[in-house]
Write an enzyme that holds these catalytic residues in place. Structure first.
Site, PDB file in Angstrom:
ATOM      1  N   ILE A 500      31.821  76.092  66.909  1.00 41.22           N
ATOM      2  CA  ILE A 500      32.802  76.165  67.992  1.00 41.22           C
ATOM      3  C   ILE A 500      34.058  75.350  67.710  1.00 41.22           C
ATOM      4  CG2 ILE A 500      31.141  76.671  69.820  1.00 41.22           C
ATOM      5  CD1 ILE A 500      31.085  73.713  70.515  1.00 41.22           C
ATOM      6  N   VAL A 508      31.906  71.256  64.399  1.00 42.91           N
ATOM      7  CA  VAL A 508      31.218  71.161  65.687  1.00 42.91           C
ATOM      8  C   VAL A 508      30.494  72.475  65.963  1.00 42.91           C
ATOM      9  CG1 VAL A 508      31.452  70.676  68.145  1.00 42.91           C
ATOM     10  CG2 VAL A 508      33.009  69.599  66.514  1.00 42.91           C
ATOM     11  N   ASP A 627      44.292  59.410  68.540  1.00 39.18           N
ATOM     12  CA  ASP A 627      44.436  60.838  68.261  1.00 39.18           C
ATOM     13  C   ASP A 627      44.433  61.636  69.563  1.00 39.18           C
ATOM     14  OD1 ASP A 627      44.854  62.993  66.617  1.00 39.18           O
ATOM     15  OD2 ASP A 627      42.750  63.271  66.085  1.00 39.18           O
TER      16      ASP A 627
END
Length: 800
Positions: A500, A508, A627
């Site tokens: 995904i 992931v 981030d």
């Protein structure tokens, strides 16, 4: 009993007239200072209309400039980086953003325009309060969570501080509202006050007996007034960490607090009509010629400067001469240009209330007898004994509550700080990173709360307040440890169909555990292709260290992990609705109907901001995500946004003004220019990233996209010029449609907040606490369906 109560109320009202009004940054006056700036404004005398003119206290011979010269004002009040002015008839007030000034102008906005006449405008950090002229209610505008919209009752001496507004009710008791209300209100519980005035986080006032009382934050001695006789002090001015007062006998100023304790006289023998303060700046209007003098908190060298302002009003012009208990100010009708008078500051020396006429059944006309006096003394002795016992019990209760609420909470704070070795210095995404030096940043200035706080109530208490506002948070049990075979089974052996996305250190997958839980599993690269295994290890350890200790509604929850040989996997709560990025920039024309509304976009931004605020303000030392981007803001099944991917996160410095020296890491387009160019990393680096996400949500553009000529362009360069020019509508995402009446103000507020977030220098960016407050106000605007009064934040985004 009713007669005594009526008499007490009468005395309170009488003293409110007799005493000179106390003024500060959060109280109505004819001079105001924008907290956090050097801008001082005042209402010009002997002119019609009575306009407002401003000057910069920090600039020598700075020329004054006007604000709305064609409107007549009765009073002005200063808040954090802002000023508000109430029109002469009380039916409208305007606010100016002093932090966004240029070329001698301040962006303005009409906040209230209604049939009810107002007075006693009191601007705080993120709220505005006022009472109606009939004194039947107090109302708030641009309030964030914790303030009511209005309260009924007769109040006077309305004043606003950082996160509270207080006023004196008809019986002389002090009522406070807002997140920080209880500390101040409880401290005044046994007092019968005539006037009060707020500073940043402390309040001083004069009680009905003429005593000067100060409560609240006392880190620098600002709440420890000098000894004085009854009615010795008149006008008060409270800054962030200092307090000043005028001695009624000769008009001279005495100050205390400011870091070194004790009292000092900054202007020697110069008499003043009144004084105001904000931050570390105090200004006063001289009695001799109505000049404005300003000075700082350095008692050895307060650097008194004279502002080049015209003659200003020495008091608020009122049309009711009957309210002037000590007569009219000399030549007040001329000063008010024939449209009102100014009440005279009451006498020289000790001022006592006028005697009450005795009732037929009380108040003997002859002096009391010795027996009567003895009985009275015994009663007072009994009262003193009972009061002492009660006070001792109260102190014991407070000490116990402090021990329970602070000492134990401190253990929780300390547990937030993970012990990281390699992880503490690293992570990778685009480059190596390393941190040198230890140290930290507490939220910095600009619009953020600044100033010292008491070690118990303000430092710890304010964090708890922010934690509550940011949503539920707690500490979860240790993360589960999974075997590789368990996670392989959950993802069909990490098949392509379960993939995904990708994170900062791996791929992931969506998985389903044997107990039915849906999870997201991040797996680091392995084998010969993993050339930077140490960096991947650091990122893994960083996320594991942070997320196993922190749990918050707006942070992605960590379920567990796996460490087998070179395999490193992390297991998270599954976010059903994916990343914000995918909804803002859908592929193959797939549009998200849910996120194609301004309300939902603002709500998602607010969720993300609360998660980041939690990292910056609750963790000790603060956690810098490094981030922040739309692809790291995930949405669960209920469309609640959560911040994810802590592979690059570092612990920030603890001392304000310090930074980490770290090689740049993050995502191009979202990276703080100061960090990217100078390797100076602070919590404000995350603020920049969120600012880019906010512009992304407003415009629908990528952080870096190709313009019509095919040239790479940043969303910052694309959107900021239009927002600053007041043309927000030109850059809004057309897929969402034009915002409605209240939505337009909300979108405008988000846009101007984003512009502040992407300032080139970190010191000029707001704190996450300020951003959350603005986004809360923007969401409230989106939820408004009716009503003539809007509640937005103190950023005062646009000009009318």
């Amino acid at each position: 009993m009713r007669l005594r109560l009526a008499a007490a109320v009468a005395v309170t009202a009488m003293l409110a007239v007799l005493l000179a009004p106390a003024r500060a940054t959060g109280s109505a006056s004819t001079i105001a200072i924008a907290h956090g700036t050097d801008i001082v404004c005042g209402i010009v005398a002997r002119t019609s209309p009575r306009s407002v003119q401003c000057a910069r206290a920090g600039v020598a011979d700075a020329q004054p400039f006007p604000l709305l010269p064609n409107i007549s004002f009765s009073s002005i009040s200063g808040g954090r980086s802002s000023l508000c002015g109430l029109s002469a008839d009380g039916t409208a007030f305007f606010c100016w953003n002093a932090a966004n000034s240029s070329s001698g102008t301040l962006p303005r906005k009409r906040v209230y325009n209604g049939p009810v006449a107002l007075e006693e405008l009191a601007v705080g950090e993120a709220q505005i309060a006022a009472v109606d002229r009939n004194r039947t209610f107090v109302q708030w505008w641009r309030q964030y969570r914790g303030f009511p919209s209005n309260v009924s009752g007769s109040y006077s001496s309305v004043t606003s501080g950082r996160d509270f507004t207080c006023a004196v009710n008809a019986s002389g008791s002090v009522n406070c509202w807002g997140p920080g209300n209880r500390t101040i209100q409880d401290a005044f519980a046994s007092a019968n006050m005539s006037t009060i005035v707020a500073g940043d986080s402390h309040v001083c006032g004069i009680d009905v007996g003429g005593s000067l009382i100060c409560v609240g934050n006392n880190d620098t001695g600002q709440a420890t007034p000098p000894m004085g006789s009854a009615f010795e002090f008149g006008s008060l001015a409270l800054g962030s960490n200092h307090t000043c007062a005028i001695r009624r006998a000769n008009g001279t100023v005495v100050c205390w607090g400011g870091g070194t304790g004790g009292e000092y006289t900054p202007t020697n023998s110069t008499p003043f009509e009144f004084i105001v303060a904000a931050g570390n700046l105090t200004c006063g209007l001289t009695t001799a010629n109505f000049n404005v003098l300003c000075w700082g908190t350095d008692r050895k060298d307060p650097a008194v400067t004279k502002l080049q302002l015209p003659t200003l009003l020495p008091g608020v012009c009122t049309s009711s001469q009957s309210s002037c208990g000590c007569g009219l100010f000399a030549d007040s009708e001329t000063l008010c240009s024939g449209s009102g008078v100014i009440c005279q500051r009451c006498g020289v020396g000790v001022v006592q209330p006028s005697p009450r006429p005795p009732s037929p059944s009380s108040a003997p006309s002859t002096p009391p007898s010795a027996t009567s006096s003895t009985k009275t003394n015994k009663r007072w002795l009994a009262f003193a004994i009972i009061g002492s016992v009660g006070t001792f019990s109260g102190v014991c209760s407070i000490v116990y509550c402090v021990w329970i609420g602070v000492c134990k909470r401190k253990k929780v704070h300390n547990s937030v700080q993970p012990t990281i070795t390699a992880a503490g210095n690293g992570g990778s995404h685009a480059a190596h990173s390393s941190a040198t030096g230890a140290g930290s940043i507490v939220p910095s200035p600009f619009t953020s709360p600044s100033g010292s706080r008491s070690r118990i109530f303000r430092r710890q208490g304010s964090r708890v307040m922010r934690r509550q506002r940011s949503g539920p948070s707690s500490f979860k049990d240790r993360a589960e440890e999974f075997s590789l075979s368990e996670l392989a089974a959950a993802t069909k052996n990490f098949s392509l169909e379960t993939k995904i996305g990708a994170g900062s250190f791996g791929t992931v997958y969506k998985g389903k555990l044997p107990d039915g839980r849906e999870v997201a599993i991040k797996r680091s690269e392995t084998g010969p292709r993993a050339k930077k295994f140490q960096e991947k290890e650091s990122a893994f350890q960083s996320e594991l260290a942070f997320l196993s200790r922190l749990h918050h509604k707006h942070l992605v929850g960590l379920v567990g992990y796996c460490e087998e040989k070179e395999e490193r996997l992390l297991v998270y709560d599954y976010m059903k609705n994916g990343a914000l990025y995918d909804h803002l920039h859908p592929k193959n024309g797939e549009e998200s109907s849910v996120l194609n509304s301004w309300k939902m976009r603002v709500k998602v931004l607010l969720d993300a901001a609360r998660g980041i605020e939690y990292l910056h303000n609750y963790a000790v030392p603060p956690i810098i995500h490094r981030d922040i981007k739309s692809s790291n803001i995930l949405l669960d099944g209920n469309w609640v946004a959560r911040v994810s991917d802590f592979g690059l996160s570092l612990m920030g410095p603890e001392s304000e003004g310090e930074h980490l020296s770290a090689r740049a890491a993050g995502t191009i387009g979202y990276m703080d220019p100061e960090y990217y160019g100078m390797h100076h990393l602070t919590v404000k680096s995350d603020v920049y990233g969120l600012g880019v996400v906010m512009l992304e949500a407003l415009t629908g553009k990528n952080a870096i996209f190709k313009d019509e000529d095919g040239n790479p362009t940043s969303v910052v360069d694309y959107a900021v010029p239009c927002v600053v020019a007041g043309e927000v509508g030109k850059v809004l995402d057309a897929r969402v449609g034009q915002p409605g009446l209240h939505e337009a103000e909300a979108v405008e507020l988000v846009a101007y907040t984003a512009v502040h977030c992407v300032n080139l220098e970190g010191k000029d960016r707001p704190s996450m606490t300020d951003i959350v407050a603005n986004l809360e106000s923007a969401l409230a605007l989106c939820e408004e369906s009716h009503g003539s009064i809007s509640s937005a934040s103190m950023s005062f985004a646009s000009a009318d």
